[in-house]
Write a protein that holds these residues in place. Structure first.
Motif, PDB file in Angstrom:
ATOM      1  N   ILE A 119       0.835  -1.205   0.000  1.00 43.32           N
ATOM      2  CA  ILE A 119       0.000   0.000   0.000  1.00 43.32           C
ATOM      3  C   ILE A 119       0.866   1.250   0.000  1.00 43.32           C
ATOM      4  CG2 ILE A 119      -1.587   1.387   1.398  1.00 43.32           C
ATOM      5  CD1 ILE A 119      -2.881  -1.257   2.290  1.00 43.32           C
ATOM      6  N   LYS A 120       1.894   1.246   0.823  1.00 38.92           N
ATOM      7  CA  LYS A 120       2.803   2.387   0.892  1.00 38.92           C
ATOM      8  C   LYS A 120       3.474   2.637  -0.447  1.00 38.92           C
ATOM      9  CE  LYS A 120       6.771   4.153   3.528  1.00 38.92           C
ATOM     10  NZ  LYS A 120       7.734   3.851   4.625  1.00 38.92           N
ATOM     11  N   TYR A 121       3.900   1.558  -1.101  1.00 38.01           N
ATOM     12  CA  TYR A 121       4.553   1.695  -2.407  1.00 38.01           C
ATOM     13  C   TYR A 121       3.580   2.252  -3.442  1.00 38.01           C
ATOM     14  CZ  TYR A 121       7.101   0.534  -6.655  1.00 38.01           C
ATOM     15  OH  TYR A 121       7.746   0.609  -7.866  1.00 38.01           O
ATOM     16  N   LEU A 122       2.362   1.747  -3.467  1.00 45.03           N
ATOM     17  CA  LEU A 122       1.365   2.225  -4.420  1.00 45.03           C
ATOM     18  C   LEU A 122       1.035   3.698  -4.191  1.00 45.03           C
ATOM     19  CD1 LEU A 122      -1.109  -0.810  -4.430  1.00 45.03           C
ATOM     20  CD2 LEU A 122       0.500  -0.177  -6.235  1.00 45.03           C
ATOM     21  N   ASP A 123       0.928   4.087  -2.936  1.00 48.58           N
ATOM     22  CA  ASP A 123       0.611   5.480  -2.616  1.00 48.58           C
ATOM     23  C   ASP A 123       1.697   6.428  -3.115  1.00 48.58           C
ATOM     24  OD1 ASP A 123      -1.763   4.787  -1.455  1.00 48.58           O
ATOM     25  OD2 ASP A 123      -1.021   4.853   0.606  1.00 48.58           O
ATOM     26  N   GLN A 124       2.937   6.008  -3.013  1.00 47.34           N
ATOM     27  CA  GLN A 124       4.050   6.848  -3.463  1.00 47.34           C
ATOM     28  C   GLN A 124       3.980   7.114  -4.962  1.00 47.34           C
ATOM     29  OE1 GLN A 124       7.427   4.568  -2.122  1.00 47.34           O
ATOM     30  NE2 GLN A 124       7.412   5.477  -0.081  1.00 47.34           N
ATOM     31  N   LEU A 125       3.420   6.155  -5.699  1.00 47.87           N
ATOM     32  CA  LEU A 125       3.352   6.272  -7.160  1.00 47.87           C
ATOM     33  C   LEU A 125       1.968   6.665  -7.658  1.00 47.87           C
ATOM     34  CD1 LEU A 125       5.320   3.034  -8.161  1.00 47.87           C
ATOM     35  CD2 LEU A 125       6.219   5.351  -7.939  1.00 47.87           C
ATOM     36  N   SER A 126       1.025   6.783  -6.722  1.00 45.52           N
ATOM     37  CA  SER A 126      -0.376   7.029  -7.090  1.00 45.52           C
ATOM     38  C   SER A 126      -0.872   5.969  -8.077  1.00 45.52           C
ATOM     39  CB  SER A 126      -0.532   8.434  -7.698  1.00 45.52           C
ATOM     40  OG  SER A 126      -0.193   9.421  -6.752  1.00 45.52           O
ATOM     41  N   GLN A 127      -0.562   4.708  -7.760  1.00 48.65           N
ATOM     42  CA  GLN A 127      -0.934   3.585  -8.610  1.00 48.65           C
ATOM     43  C   GLN A 127      -2.011   2.740  -7.940  1.00 48.65           C
ATOM     44  OE1 GLN A 127       0.004   2.642 -11.644  1.00 48.65           O
ATOM     45  NE2 GLN A 127       1.650   4.085 -12.055  1.00 48.65           N
ATOM     46  N   LYS A 128      -2.665   1.921  -8.752  1.00 51.94           N
ATOM     47  CA  LYS A 128      -3.676   0.990  -8.252  1.00 51.94           C
ATOM     48  C   LYS A 128      -3.247  -0.432  -8.591  1.00 51.94           C
ATOM     49  CE  LYS A 128      -7.525   4.227  -8.881  1.00 51.94           C
ATOM     50  NZ  LYS A 128      -8.860   4.435  -9.516  1.00 51.94           N
ATOM     51  N   SER A 129      -3.727  -1.392  -7.804  1.00 60.20           N
ATOM     52  CA  SER A 129      -3.389  -2.790  -8.073  1.00 60.20           C
ATOM     53  C   SER A 129      -4.440  -3.718  -7.476  1.00 60.20           C
ATOM     54  CB  SER A 129      -2.012  -3.135  -7.493  1.00 60.20           C
ATOM     55  OG  SER A 129      -1.705  -4.507  -7.702  1.00 60.20           O
ATOM     56  N   LYS A 130      -4.636  -4.843  -8.140  1.00 63.34           N
ATOM     57  CA  LYS A 130      -5.448  -5.910  -7.573  1.00 63.34           C
ATOM     58  C   LYS A 130      -4.548  -6.813  -6.737  1.00 63.34           C
ATOM     59  CE  LYS A 130      -8.916  -6.088 -11.254  1.00 63.34           C
ATOM     60  NZ  LYS A 130      -9.552  -6.944 -12.295  1.00 63.34           N
ATOM     61  N   ILE A 131      -5.129  -7.399  -5.684  1.00 69.67           N
ATOM     62  CA  ILE A 131      -4.383  -8.303  -4.824  1.00 69.67           C
ATOM     63  C   ILE A 131      -5.211  -9.555  -4.562  1.00 69.67           C
ATOM     64  CG2 ILE A 131      -3.051  -6.480  -3.689  1.00 69.67           C
ATOM     65  CD1 ILE A 131      -4.986  -6.709  -1.305  1.00 69.67           C
ATOM     66  N   HIS A 132      -4.520 -10.623  -4.155  1.00 66.20           N
ATOM     67  CA  HIS A 132      -5.174 -11.882  -3.818  1.00 66.20           C
ATOM     68  C   HIS A 132      -4.852 -12.209  -2.365  1.00 66.20           C
ATOM     69  CE1 HIS A 132      -6.122 -12.873  -8.089  1.00 66.20           C
ATOM     70  NE2 HIS A 132      -5.100 -12.043  -8.274  1.00 66.20           N
ATOM     71  N   ILE A 133      -5.877 -12.379  -1.565  1.00 64.17           N
ATOM     72  CA  ILE A 133      -5.717 -12.614  -0.130  1.00 64.17           C
ATOM     73  C   ILE A 133      -5.670 -14.108   0.157  1.00 64.17           C
ATOM     74  CG2 ILE A 133      -6.716 -12.261   2.157  1.00 64.17           C
ATOM     75  CD1 ILE A 133      -5.797  -9.694   0.852  1.00 64.17           C
ATOM     76  N   LYS A 134      -4.573 -14.551   0.773  1.00 66.59           N
ATOM     77  CA  LYS A 134      -4.466 -15.950   1.157  1.00 66.59           C
ATOM     78  C   LYS A 134      -4.748 -16.109   2.646  1.00 66.59           C
ATOM     79  CE  LYS A 134      -1.656 -20.098   1.065  1.00 66.59           C
ATOM     80  NZ  LYS A 134      -0.388 -20.740   0.687  1.00 66.59           N
ATOM     81  N   LEU A 135      -5.667 -17.028   2.967  1.00 69.81           N
ATOM     82  CA  LEU A 135      -6.036 -17.293   4.346  1.00 69.81           C
ATOM     83  C   LEU A 135      -5.441 -18.621   4.811  1.00 69.81           C
ATOM     84  CD1 LEU A 135      -9.839 -16.341   4.191  1.00 69.81           C
ATOM     85  CD2 LEU A 135      -7.895 -14.872   4.809  1.00 69.81           C
ATOM     86  N   ASP A 136      -4.949 -18.639   6.028  1.00 73.45           N
ATOM     87  CA  ASP A 136      -4.465 -19.882   6.628  1.00 73.45           C
ATOM     88  C   ASP A 136      -5.628 -20.559   7.333  1.00 73.45           C
ATOM     89  OD1 ASP A 136      -3.234 -21.950   7.898  1.00 73.45           O
ATOM     90  OD2 ASP A 136      -1.976 -20.724   9.202  1.00 73.45           O
ATOM     91  N   THR A 137      -6.098 -21.669   6.764  1.00 76.13           N
ATOM     92  CA  THR A 137      -7.245 -22.380   7.338  1.00 76.13           C
ATOM     93  C   THR A 137      -6.829 -23.688   8.005  1.00 76.13           C
ATOM     94  OG1 THR A 137      -7.655 -23.412   5.188  1.00 76.13           O
ATOM     95  CG2 THR A 137      -8.882 -21.387   5.706  1.00 76.13           C
ATOM     96  N   GLY A 138      -5.516 -23.862   8.195  1.00 79.12           N
ATOM     97  CA  GLY A 138      -5.070 -25.071   8.887  1.00 79.12           C
ATOM     98  C   GLY A 138      -3.816 -25.702   8.348  1.00 79.12           C
ATOM     99  N   MET A 139      -3.335 -25.241   7.194  1.00 76.68           N
ATOM    100  CA  MET A 139      -2.100 -25.808   6.653  1.00 76.68           C
ATOM    101  C   MET A 139      -0.885 -25.288   7.412  1.00 76.68           C
ATOM    102  SD  MET A 139      -0.878 -26.016   2.690  1.00 76.68           S
ATOM    103  CE  MET A 139       0.449 -27.114   2.210  1.00 76.68           C
ATOM    104  N   HIS A 140      -1.008 -24.043   7.890  1.00 75.03           N
ATOM    105  CA  HIS A 140       0.040 -23.410   8.702  1.00 75.03           C
ATOM    106  C   HIS A 140       1.375 -23.267   7.970  1.00 75.03           C
ATOM    107  CE1 HIS A 140      -2.806 -23.530  11.891  1.00 75.03           C
ATOM    108  NE2 HIS A 140      -2.739 -24.840  12.060  1.00 75.03           N
TER     109      HIS A 140
END
Length: 204
Positions: A119-140
């Protein structure tokens, strides 16, 4: 004598990839999906030894929705070879952010610290990006845990002009083995609850 012995053990190996079979398998799995469900195909590690450039072009021709790679440089190489599909990068760090933005790549986010840095990097450049959220559901191995979700939602909401969630996913540790079915079901239940917290917490 050692060199001679080792030289005798060298054999020429040819790997033949049947692209018709690959397309058949792709269409088989695509047919199992409900209408509107997107498909991402992993092409990391040279498409598991099959040739990432060749396989990626075939998948692009057959209109898969996403490609996935392990590292940013793999995605950059695909971009330089004419691949325009959305690409998720599974392992990215601050050193990769410049290439991720330059080549329109989408990083997997598995920690709050990485999200803050991006987020900090994008703000510095005034850029936008899509992200993919990975959740830990037990694999650890990697992934955001339940106690991270409140801060995650706050960060996403406050920075909605620079980041957008493209997907939320998890990694089932033993989904390919029937003896782990009970654990896989448990992971799926955890995922449903955690992703529900994210969806209900976001403004949009």
């Amino acid at each position: 004598e050692v060199v001679k012995t080792l030289q005798q053990k060298i054999h020429g190996t040819i790997l033949e990839i049947n692209l018709d079979s690959l397309v058949h398998n792709l269409n088989f799995y695509r047919a199992q999906l409900n209408p509107g469900v997107k498909m991402m195909v992993m092409v990391k590690a040279l498409a598991y030894g099959s040739g990432s450039n060749e396989i990626a072009h075939l998948l692009q021709y057959h209109n898969v929705d996403y490609l996935g790679v392990a590292f940013t440089d793999e995605a950059v190489l695909l971009r330089k070879n004419g691949i325009h599909l959305p690409i998720m990068v599974m392992n990215s760090s601050q050193e990769d952010f410049e290439k991720i933005v330059k080549y329109n790549l989408e990083p997997e986010i598995f920690s709050i610290d990485t999200l803050k840095d991006f987020i900090k990097y994008l703000d510095q450049l005034s850029q936008k990006s899509k992200i993919h959220i990975k959740l830990d559901t037990g694999m650890h191995r990697l992934g955001l845990e339940k106690n991270d979700l409140k801060e995650l939602v706050t960060l996403i909401d406050r920075n909605s002009e620079s980041i957008k969630i493209a997907s939320v996913f998890s990694h089932l540790a033993g989904a390919d083995n029937g003896i782990h079915s009970e654990f896989s079901v448990s992971q799926a239940e955890h995922f449903s609850k955690m992703s529900g917290i994210i969806c209900s917490g976001l403004s949009e």
